[in-house]
Design a protein around this motif. Sequence first.
Motif, PDB file in Angstrom:
ATOM      1  N   GLU A 113       6.694  13.007 -24.611  1.00 55.26           N
ATOM      2  CA  GLU A 113       7.560  13.785 -23.741  1.00 55.26           C
ATOM      3  C   GLU A 113       8.878  14.109 -24.450  1.00 55.26           C
ATOM      4  OE1 GLU A 113       6.240  12.351 -19.315  1.00 55.26           O
ATOM      5  OE2 GLU A 113       7.708  11.118 -20.368  1.00 55.26           O
ATOM      6  N   GLN A 114       9.369  15.294 -24.186  1.00 57.70           N
ATOM      7  CA  GLN A 114      10.623  15.770 -24.772  1.00 57.70           C
ATOM      8  C   GLN A 114      11.668  15.878 -23.671  1.00 57.70           C
ATOM      9  OE1 GLN A 114      11.417  16.882 -28.141  1.00 57.70           O
ATOM     10  NE2 GLN A 114      13.394  16.662 -27.188  1.00 57.70           N
ATOM     11  N   VAL A 115      12.854  15.322 -23.912  1.00 55.22           N
ATOM     12  CA  VAL A 115      13.953  15.440 -22.949  1.00 55.22           C
ATOM     13  C   VAL A 115      14.552  16.835 -23.122  1.00 55.22           C
ATOM     14  CG1 VAL A 115      16.186  14.513 -22.256  1.00 55.22           C
ATOM     15  CG2 VAL A 115      14.406  12.966 -23.072  1.00 55.22           C
ATOM     16  N   THR A 116      14.448  17.655 -22.069  1.00 56.21           N
ATOM     17  CA  THR A 116      14.841  19.054 -22.154  1.00 56.21           C
ATOM     18  C   THR A 116      15.880  19.378 -21.091  1.00 56.21           C
ATOM     19  OG1 THR A 116      12.597  19.575 -22.884  1.00 56.21           O
ATOM     20  CG2 THR A 116      13.965  21.420 -22.180  1.00 56.21           C
ATOM     21  N   LEU A 117      16.983  19.955 -21.508  1.00 52.90           N
ATOM     22  CA  LEU A 117      18.028  20.395 -20.582  1.00 52.90           C
ATOM     23  C   LEU A 117      17.700  21.815 -20.136  1.00 52.90           C
ATOM     24  CD1 LEU A 117      20.882  20.070 -19.294  1.00 52.90           C
ATOM     25  CD2 LEU A 117      21.782  21.058 -21.382  1.00 52.90           C
ATOM     26  N   VAL A 118      17.558  22.001 -18.827  1.00 49.48           N
ATOM     27  CA  VAL A 118      17.260  23.323 -18.283  1.00 49.48           C
ATOM     28  C   VAL A 118      18.402  23.752 -17.375  1.00 49.48           C
ATOM     29  CG1 VAL A 118      14.756  23.133 -18.435  1.00 49.48           C
ATOM     30  CG2 VAL A 118      15.901  22.316 -16.413  1.00 49.48           C
ATOM     31  N   ASP A 163      23.639  25.633 -12.619  1.00 46.62           N
ATOM     32  CA  ASP A 163      23.306  24.228 -12.422  1.00 46.62           C
ATOM     33  C   ASP A 163      22.297  23.815 -13.486  1.00 46.62           C
ATOM     34  OD1 ASP A 163      24.926  24.176 -10.184  1.00 46.62           O
ATOM     35  OD2 ASP A 163      23.275  24.587  -8.803  1.00 46.62           O
ATOM     36  N   ALA A 164      22.428  22.579 -13.941  1.00 47.40           N
ATOM     37  CA  ALA A 164      21.534  22.097 -14.974  1.00 47.40           C
ATOM     38  C   ALA A 164      20.818  20.843 -14.493  1.00 47.40           C
ATOM     39  CB  ALA A 164      22.313  21.816 -16.249  1.00 47.40           C
ATOM     40  N   ALA A 165      19.678  20.585 -15.105  1.00 49.08           N
ATOM     41  CA  ALA A 165      18.883  19.397 -14.808  1.00 49.08           C
ATOM     42  C   ALA A 165      18.176  18.999 -16.094  1.00 49.08           C
ATOM     43  CB  ALA A 165      17.871  19.680 -13.706  1.00 49.08           C
ATOM     44  N   ILE A 166      17.594  17.819 -16.068  1.00 49.75           N
ATOM     45  CA  ILE A 166      16.824  17.337 -17.202  1.00 49.75           C
ATOM     46  C   ILE A 166      15.355  17.351 -16.803  1.00 49.75           C
ATOM     47  CG2 ILE A 166      16.332  15.361 -18.694  1.00 49.75           C
ATOM     48  CD1 ILE A 166      19.039  16.517 -19.316  1.00 49.75           C
ATOM     49  N   ASP A 167      14.525  17.960 -17.644  1.00 46.65           N
ATOM     50  CA  ASP A 167      13.083  17.950 -17.435  1.00 46.65           C
ATOM     51  C   ASP A 167      12.442  17.146 -18.560  1.00 46.65           C
ATOM     52  OD1 ASP A 167      13.151  19.444 -15.151  1.00 46.65           O
ATOM     53  OD2 ASP A 167      12.383  21.281 -16.059  1.00 46.65           O
ATOM     54  N   LEU A 168      11.473  16.318 -18.196  1.00 45.19           N
ATOM     55  CA  LEU A 168      10.680  15.588 -19.180  1.00 45.19           C
ATOM     56  C   LEU A 168       9.428  16.422 -19.417  1.00 45.19           C
ATOM     57  CD1 LEU A 168      11.102  12.005 -17.716  1.00 45.19           C
ATOM     58  CD2 LEU A 168      12.408  13.085 -19.547  1.00 45.19           C
ATOM     59  N   VAL A 169       9.413  17.137 -20.539  1.00 46.11           N
ATOM     60  CA  VAL A 169       8.353  18.097 -20.840  1.00 46.11           C
ATOM     61  C   VAL A 169       7.338  17.451 -21.774  1.00 46.11           C
ATOM     62  CG1 VAL A 169       7.855  20.356 -21.849  1.00 46.11           C
ATOM     63  CG2 VAL A 169       9.971  19.999 -20.579  1.00 46.11           C
ATOM     64  N   THR A 170       6.066  17.541 -21.418  1.00 47.87           N
ATOM     65  CA  THR A 170       5.005  16.990 -22.264  1.00 47.87           C
ATOM     66  C   THR A 170       4.794  17.908 -23.461  1.00 47.87           C
ATOM     67  OG1 THR A 170       3.948  16.023 -20.338  1.00 47.87           O
ATOM     68  CG2 THR A 170       2.607  16.227 -22.314  1.00 47.87           C
ATOM     69  N   VAL A 171       4.885  17.335 -24.649  1.00 46.70           N
ATOM     70  CA  VAL A 171       4.687  18.091 -25.881  1.00 46.70           C
ATOM     71  C   VAL A 171       3.192  18.077 -26.194  1.00 46.70           C
ATOM     72  CG1 VAL A 171       5.231  18.192 -28.340  1.00 46.70           C
ATOM     73  CG2 VAL A 171       6.957  17.412 -26.708  1.00 46.70           C
ATOM     74  N   PRO A 172       2.583  19.240 -26.419  1.00 43.42           N
ATOM     75  CA  PRO A 172       1.151  19.254 -26.716  1.00 43.42           C
ATOM     76  C   PRO A 172       0.872  18.526 -28.035  1.00 43.42           C
ATOM     77  CG  PRO A 172       2.075  21.463 -26.897  1.00 43.42           C
ATOM     78  CD  PRO A 172       3.158  20.561 -26.425  1.00 43.42           C
ATOM     79  N   PRO A 173      -0.250  17.800 -28.099  1.00 48.40           N
ATOM     80  CA  PRO A 173      -0.564  17.070 -29.331  1.00 48.40           C
ATOM     81  C   PRO A 173      -0.962  18.025 -30.446  1.00 48.40           C
ATOM     82  CG  PRO A 173      -2.378  16.895 -27.788  1.00 48.40           C
ATOM     83  CD  PRO A 173      -1.264  17.620 -27.074  1.00 48.40           C
ATOM     84  N   THR A 174      -0.792  17.555 -31.670  1.00 46.85           N
ATOM     85  CA  THR A 174      -1.233  18.354 -32.807  1.00 46.85           C
ATOM     86  C   THR A 174      -2.749  18.371 -32.821  1.00 46.85           C
ATOM     87  OG1 THR A 174      -1.131  16.410 -34.236  1.00 46.85           O
ATOM     88  CG2 THR A 174       0.814  17.847 -34.191  1.00 46.85           C
ATOM     89  N   GLU A 175      -3.304  19.389 -33.423  1.00 42.73           N
ATOM     90  CA  GLU A 175      -4.753  19.576 -33.390  1.00 42.73           C
ATOM     91  C   GLU A 175      -5.451  18.408 -34.071  1.00 42.73           C
ATOM     92  OE1 GLU A 175      -7.879  22.946 -34.826  1.00 42.73           O
ATOM     93  OE2 GLU A 175      -5.928  23.569 -34.062  1.00 42.73           O
ATOM     94  N   GLY A 176      -6.450  17.886 -33.391  1.00 46.71           N
ATOM     95  CA  GLY A 176      -7.216  16.786 -33.955  1.00 46.71           C
ATOM     96  C   GLY A 176      -6.645  15.409 -33.639  1.00 46.71           C
ATOM     97  N   HIS A 177      -5.496  15.360 -32.976  1.00 48.44           N
ATOM     98  CA  HIS A 177      -4.882  14.072 -32.647  1.00 48.44           C
ATOM     99  C   HIS A 177      -4.780  13.924 -31.134  1.00 48.44           C
ATOM    100  CE1 HIS A 177      -3.440  14.732 -36.791  1.00 48.44           C
ATOM    101  NE2 HIS A 177      -3.541  13.410 -36.889  1.00 48.44           N
ATOM    102  N   ALA A 178      -4.931  12.699 -30.677  1.00 47.69           N
ATOM    103  CA  ALA A 178      -4.770  12.414 -29.249  1.00 47.69           C
ATOM    104  C   ALA A 178      -3.279  12.288 -28.944  1.00 47.69           C
ATOM    105  CB  ALA A 178      -5.485  11.115 -28.892  1.00 47.69           C
ATOM    106  N   PRO A 179      -2.861  12.636 -27.737  1.00 44.64           N
ATOM    107  CA  PRO A 179      -1.435  12.509 -27.401  1.00 44.64           C
ATOM    108  C   PRO A 179      -1.024  11.036 -27.393  1.00 44.64           C
ATOM    109  CG  PRO A 179      -2.720  13.127 -25.458  1.00 44.64           C
ATOM    110  CD  PRO A 179      -3.646  13.155 -26.625  1.00 44.64           C
TER     111      PRO A 179
END
Length: 176
Positions: free
Chosen positions: A84-89, A96-112
């Motif tokens: 997960e990436q801490v993202t300021l939106v 107004d701003a908030a923090i979203d915990l965004v799931t980063v997609p895994p690299t190809e061939g690797h499990a998250p």
Amino acid sequence: FVALALVLLGTLIVLFNSLPRLFKPTTTYTAQFTDDVSGLTPGAPVRRSGVQVGAVGPITLDDATGAVRVQLVLDRPYIIRKNEQVTLVSSLLGGDAAIDLVTVPPTEGHAPDTTPVSPETILPGVRAGNFNQLVAQASEVVPTTQETLNDIRKSMQRIEKMTPLVEDTFREYRDL
């Protein structure tokens, strides 16, 4: 007795509005932003998949480096994972701003990597695309005004060249 009851009521209102997480079990993480965090205030929501899982805690500025450290107070049982990436939106209109915990997609061939992050780890924070970035990207795609005017001018010249042929066609049609 009435005065004491009003003071007690006022104290409870202030206590429960300003410190709602005081009586909840929480986990505190720290995120560091190298950009500005304009619009972000303590108490702003921390969300995962659009659901509020916590709130922003104290925000501190490192005067020497200009980095901003933001504490994220997550309600239990929620945790931050390595994928997960801490993202300021920021909202487009209100700022107004908030923090979203965004799931980063895994690299190809690797499990998250869904292992939990230690609360002592300082997480890198990023800022989501803002309105100025969107305008800059749109200006690269949309042609400039001068190019559009040149295209219109060329189209009008083609129409002017076709005008005598269209008039001749109408004349022949009328004669027919």
